[in-house]
Design an enzyme around this catalytic site. Sequence first.
Site, PDB file in Angstrom:
ATOM      1  N   HIS A  57       0.850  -1.194   0.000  1.00  0.00           N
ATOM      2  CA  HIS A  57       0.000   0.000   0.000  1.00  0.00           C
ATOM      3  C   HIS A  57       0.883   1.239   0.000  1.00  0.00           C
ATOM      4  O   HIS A  57       1.768   1.374   0.830  1.00  0.00           O
ATOM      5  CB  HIS A  57      -0.899   0.019   1.251  1.00  0.00           C
ATOM      6  CG  HIS A  57      -2.066  -0.905   1.136  1.00  0.00           C
ATOM      7  ND1 HIS A  57      -3.194  -0.778   1.892  1.00  0.00           N
ATOM      8  CD2 HIS A  57      -2.274  -1.976   0.323  1.00  0.00           C
ATOM      9  CE1 HIS A  57      -4.046  -1.726   1.565  1.00  0.00           C
ATOM     10  NE2 HIS A  57      -3.508  -2.471   0.627  1.00  0.00           N
ATOM     11  N   TYR A 185      -9.178   5.472   7.337  1.00  0.00           N
ATOM     12  CA  TYR A 185      -9.601   5.901   8.678  1.00  0.00           C
ATOM     13  C   TYR A 185     -10.685   6.968   8.545  1.00  0.00           C
ATOM     14  O   TYR A 185     -10.584   7.845   7.691  1.00  0.00           O
ATOM     15  CB  TYR A 185      -8.429   6.543   9.424  1.00  0.00           C
ATOM     16  CG  TYR A 185      -7.299   5.602   9.762  1.00  0.00           C
ATOM     17  CD1 TYR A 185      -7.206   5.042  11.040  1.00  0.00           C
ATOM     18  CD2 TYR A 185      -6.319   5.272   8.830  1.00  0.00           C
ATOM     19  CE1 TYR A 185      -6.168   4.186  11.375  1.00  0.00           C
ATOM     20  CE2 TYR A 185      -5.275   4.406   9.162  1.00  0.00           C
ATOM     21  CZ  TYR A 185      -5.208   3.870  10.430  1.00  0.00           C
ATOM     22  OH  TYR A 185      -4.189   3.016  10.759  1.00  0.00           O
ATOM     23  N   PRO A 277      -4.297   0.393  18.817  1.00  0.00           N
ATOM     24  CA  PRO A 277      -4.057  -0.126  17.462  1.00  0.00           C
ATOM     25  C   PRO A 277      -4.190   0.899  16.333  1.00  0.00           C
ATOM     26  O   PRO A 277      -3.921   0.579  15.177  1.00  0.00           O
ATOM     27  CB  PRO A 277      -5.109  -1.226  17.319  1.00  0.00           C
ATOM     28  CG  PRO A 277      -6.177  -0.883  18.297  1.00  0.00           C
ATOM     29  CD  PRO A 277      -5.527  -0.157  19.418  1.00  0.00           C
ATOM     30  N   LYS A 281       0.769  -0.480  15.103  1.00  0.00           N
ATOM     31  CA  LYS A 281       2.174  -0.588  15.488  1.00  0.00           C
ATOM     32  C   LYS A 281       2.566  -1.781  16.355  1.00  0.00           C
ATOM     33  O   LYS A 281       3.760  -2.063  16.491  1.00  0.00           O
ATOM     34  CB  LYS A 281       2.583   0.687  16.277  1.00  0.00           C
ATOM     35  CG  LYS A 281       2.579   1.944  15.468  1.00  0.00           C
ATOM     36  CD  LYS A 281       3.632   1.907  14.403  1.00  0.00           C
ATOM     37  CE  LYS A 281       3.632   3.115  13.517  1.00  0.00           C
ATOM     38  NZ  LYS A 281       4.181   2.850  12.193  1.00  0.00           N
ATOM     39  N   TYR A 369       4.008   6.510  10.180  1.00  0.00           N
ATOM     40  CA  TYR A 369       3.147   5.367   9.827  1.00  0.00           C
ATOM     41  C   TYR A 369       3.967   4.266   9.156  1.00  0.00           C
ATOM     42  O   TYR A 369       3.816   3.084   9.463  1.00  0.00           O
ATOM     43  CB  TYR A 369       2.010   5.827   8.906  1.00  0.00           C
ATOM     44  CG  TYR A 369       0.833   4.873   8.926  1.00  0.00           C
ATOM     45  CD1 TYR A 369      -0.278   5.124   9.713  1.00  0.00           C
ATOM     46  CD2 TYR A 369       0.846   3.697   8.167  1.00  0.00           C
ATOM     47  CE1 TYR A 369      -1.356   4.244   9.752  1.00  0.00           C
ATOM     48  CE2 TYR A 369      -0.217   2.812   8.199  1.00  0.00           C
ATOM     49  CZ  TYR A 369      -1.316   3.094   8.987  1.00  0.00           C
ATOM     50  OH  TYR A 369      -2.369   2.214   9.037  1.00  0.00           O
TER      51      TYR A 369
HETATM   52  C1  LIG Z   1      -7.678  -8.531  18.878  1.00  0.00           C
HETATM   53  C2  LIG Z   1      -6.348  -7.875  18.583  1.00  0.00           C
HETATM   54  C3  LIG Z   1      -6.205  -7.104  17.427  1.00  0.00           C
HETATM   55  C4  LIG Z   1      -4.983  -6.496  17.131  1.00  0.00           C
HETATM   56  N1  LIG Z   1      -4.861  -5.755  15.990  1.00  0.00           N
HETATM   57  C5  LIG Z   1      -3.684  -5.171  15.698  1.00  0.00           C
HETATM   58  C6  LIG Z   1      -3.509  -4.427  14.505  1.00  0.00           C
HETATM   59  O1  LIG Z   1      -4.435  -4.280  13.708  1.00  0.00           O
HETATM   60  N2  LIG Z   1      -2.267  -3.896  14.252  1.00  0.00           N
HETATM   61  C7  LIG Z   1      -1.197  -4.090  15.101  1.00  0.00           C
HETATM   62  O2  LIG Z   1      -0.066  -3.651  14.812  1.00  0.00           O
HETATM   63  N3  LIG Z   1      -1.340  -4.753  16.240  1.00  0.00           N
HETATM   64  C8  LIG Z   1      -2.549  -5.311  16.544  1.00  0.00           C
HETATM   65  N4  LIG Z   1      -2.662  -6.023  17.669  1.00  0.00           N
HETATM   66  C9  LIG Z   1      -1.489  -6.115  18.521  1.00  0.00           C
HETATM   67  C10 LIG Z   1      -0.489  -7.160  18.037  1.00  0.00           C
HETATM   68  O3  LIG Z   1      -1.177  -8.333  17.697  1.00  0.00           O
HETATM   69  C11 LIG Z   1       0.514  -7.388  19.160  1.00  0.00           C
HETATM   70  O4  LIG Z   1       1.114  -6.151  19.477  1.00  0.00           O
HETATM   71  C12 LIG Z   1       1.596  -8.402  18.788  1.00  0.00           C
HETATM   72  O5  LIG Z   1       1.015  -9.680  18.639  1.00  0.00           O
HETATM   73  C13 LIG Z   1       2.665  -8.447  19.857  1.00  0.00           C
HETATM   74  O6  LIG Z   1       3.504  -9.532  19.631  1.00  0.00           O
HETATM   75  P1  LIG Z   1       4.140 -10.297  20.842  1.00  0.00           P
HETATM   76  O7  LIG Z   1       4.971 -11.368  20.225  1.00  0.00           O
HETATM   77  O8  LIG Z   1       4.752  -9.352  21.777  1.00  0.00           O
HETATM   78  O9  LIG Z   1       2.924 -10.960  21.648  1.00  0.00           O
HETATM   79  P2  LIG Z   1       1.922 -12.074  21.181  1.00  0.00           P
HETATM   80  O10 LIG Z   1       1.716 -12.055  19.724  1.00  0.00           O
HETATM   81  O11 LIG Z   1       0.752 -11.975  22.077  1.00  0.00           O
HETATM   82  O12 LIG Z   1       2.698 -13.418  21.479  1.00  0.00           O
HETATM   83  C14 LIG Z   1       2.918 -13.881  22.786  1.00  0.00           C
HETATM   84  C15 LIG Z   1       2.787 -15.394  22.778  1.00  0.00           C
HETATM   85  O13 LIG Z   1       3.149 -15.874  24.046  1.00  0.00           O
HETATM   86  C16 LIG Z   1       2.260 -16.926  24.400  1.00  0.00           C
HETATM   87  N5  LIG Z   1       2.249 -17.009  25.862  1.00  0.00           N
HETATM   88  C17 LIG Z   1       1.669 -16.149  26.735  1.00  0.00           C
HETATM   89  N6  LIG Z   1       1.906 -16.540  27.993  1.00  0.00           N
HETATM   90  C18 LIG Z   1       2.663 -17.663  27.900  1.00  0.00           C
HETATM   91  C19 LIG Z   1       3.227 -18.529  28.874  1.00  0.00           C
HETATM   92  N7  LIG Z   1       3.065 -18.328  30.193  1.00  0.00           N
HETATM   93  N8  LIG Z   1       3.952 -19.581  28.443  1.00  0.00           N
HETATM   94  C20 LIG Z   1       4.136 -19.808  27.117  1.00  0.00           C
HETATM   95  N9  LIG Z   1       3.616 -19.008  26.155  1.00  0.00           N
HETATM   96  C21 LIG Z   1       2.900 -17.956  26.560  1.00  0.00           C
HETATM   97  C22 LIG Z   1       0.926 -16.522  23.787  1.00  0.00           C
HETATM   98  O14 LIG Z   1       0.126 -17.658  23.555  1.00  0.00           O
HETATM   99  C23 LIG Z   1       1.353 -15.850  22.497  1.00  0.00           C
HETATM  100  O15 LIG Z   1       1.359 -16.735  21.402  1.00  0.00           O
HETATM  101  C24 LIG Z   1      -3.875  -6.636  18.007  1.00  0.00           C
HETATM  102  C25 LIG Z   1      -4.019  -7.407  19.161  1.00  0.00           C
HETATM  103  C26 LIG Z   1      -5.239  -8.025  19.462  1.00  0.00           C
HETATM  104  C27 LIG Z   1      -5.370  -8.837  20.729  1.00  0.00           C
END
Ligand SMILES: Cc1cc2nc3c(=O)[nH]c(=O)nc-3n(C[C@H](O)[C@H](O)[C@H](O)COP(=O)(O)OP(=O)(O)OC[C@H]3O[C@@H](n4cnc5c(N)ncnc54)[C@H](O)[C@@H]3O)c2cc1C
Length: 378
Positions: A57, A185, A277, A281, A369
Amino acid sequence: MLSHLLHLEGIESIVLESHTRKYIEERIRAGVLEQGTVDLMVNAGVGERLKREGLEHRGIGLRFSGRACRIDFQELIGRTITVYAQQEVIKDLVAARLAAGGQILFEAEAASLAGLDSPEPRIRYRHSGAEAEISCDFIAGCDGFHGVARAAVPKGALTLYERVYPFAWLGILAAAPPSSEEVTYSNHDRGFALSSMRSHELSRLYLQCDPDEDITNWSDVRVWEELHLRLAAQGARELTEGPVLQKGITPMRSFMIEPMQCGNLFLAGDSAHIVPPTGAKGLNLAAADVRVLALGLTEFYRTGRRDLLSKYSAICLRHAWKVQRFSWWMTSMLHQFPDDSGFDRKRQLAELDYLMSSRAAQQSLAENYVGLDVSLNL
Ligand SMILES: Cc1cc2nc3c(=O)[nH]c(=O)nc-3n(C[C@H](O)[C@H](O)[C@H](O)COP(=O)(O)OP(=O)(O)OC[C@H]3O[C@@H](n4cnc5c(N)ncnc54)[C@H](O)[C@@H]3O)c2cc1C
């Protein structure tokens, strides 16, 4: 991603994931990848499908006061974003790790961390009905907002910064071709709306709602009606409707902790920070953190030096606060605030009007962005 980056440097790691492989590969969340995240995937050899299937995009749409406007990233700063769903990123990374013989333990839940200040910190976890322990050199707390890693840091060693917004997002995934060519948006009197996509066949749409909204009050018909109203603008294409495959409410908060490291534990991604969101980011910030961590660990294993590791938190926080600022700014500009006396509404419209009349303001939005570079120099 961290495990894969370490593997490329010949560094061994074990990933503990509390859910099943199927669950994490189907979980619908983010979808906008910054150029830096795309480059990271491609340079790490896991960008093949992303390059093939990702939708590049070159800008975003903005709607307010019945106007349909566009911010052209390509023309303003020569960089772009790519729409590629988070679960697809997960699939590519899991496949790459398993193909390389990497160790991912699914349905393995970390229960507690110990010895963070020692040269051999430990993780206790449950897997296949039994308890087990891993001793290692370093622990990367990449376990999201509700994980155990942040909680393992001694009380008083962390400072928390938080802002909870007085609204949430009601999001749907619909089997309908995207209604706009780019993420769009809308700031509307009835509240914020966003039209986005995950592929040529799947639309992702959001509506601002109350944080304690009962989702059963929102039939599919009501959601579409509201989306039509809030995304309407002069000359804009009508929304394409389709069956709603998924519906959910996401609360909006800003959350940061400082520092992001404690002894040999390093926190990354949502375990250390949450952004609303609106700026798309969360995923990109998590990827930026682990890139820095991978560089620090690589330096350590190559030279025994901890120069970069000791600065991990400061480097990541400096970047994360700028991302937090941008996400807050986008959120404040585009949502209706329930306690507004009318002043904020007028200020928002003036801000959007200014944005569309100023190349400098558009460039600022575009460079944030598309993603700011992480500086390793403090
Ligand atoms: C509904 C929703 C919509 C979103 N939409 C957007 C969006 O449009 N754009 C955007 O940029 N961000 C979005 N986000 C945010 C984005 O998904 C997160 O910021 C991103 O996933 C962060 O990555 P992470 O690896 O830090 O955490 P996560 O992706 O949450 O990964 C952490 C992992 O650790 C695992 N875990 C947790 N506790 C334990 C444990 N005790 N032992 C073992 N494993 C464990 C979990 O199962 C998970 O798989 C959204 C989040 C949600 C919930």
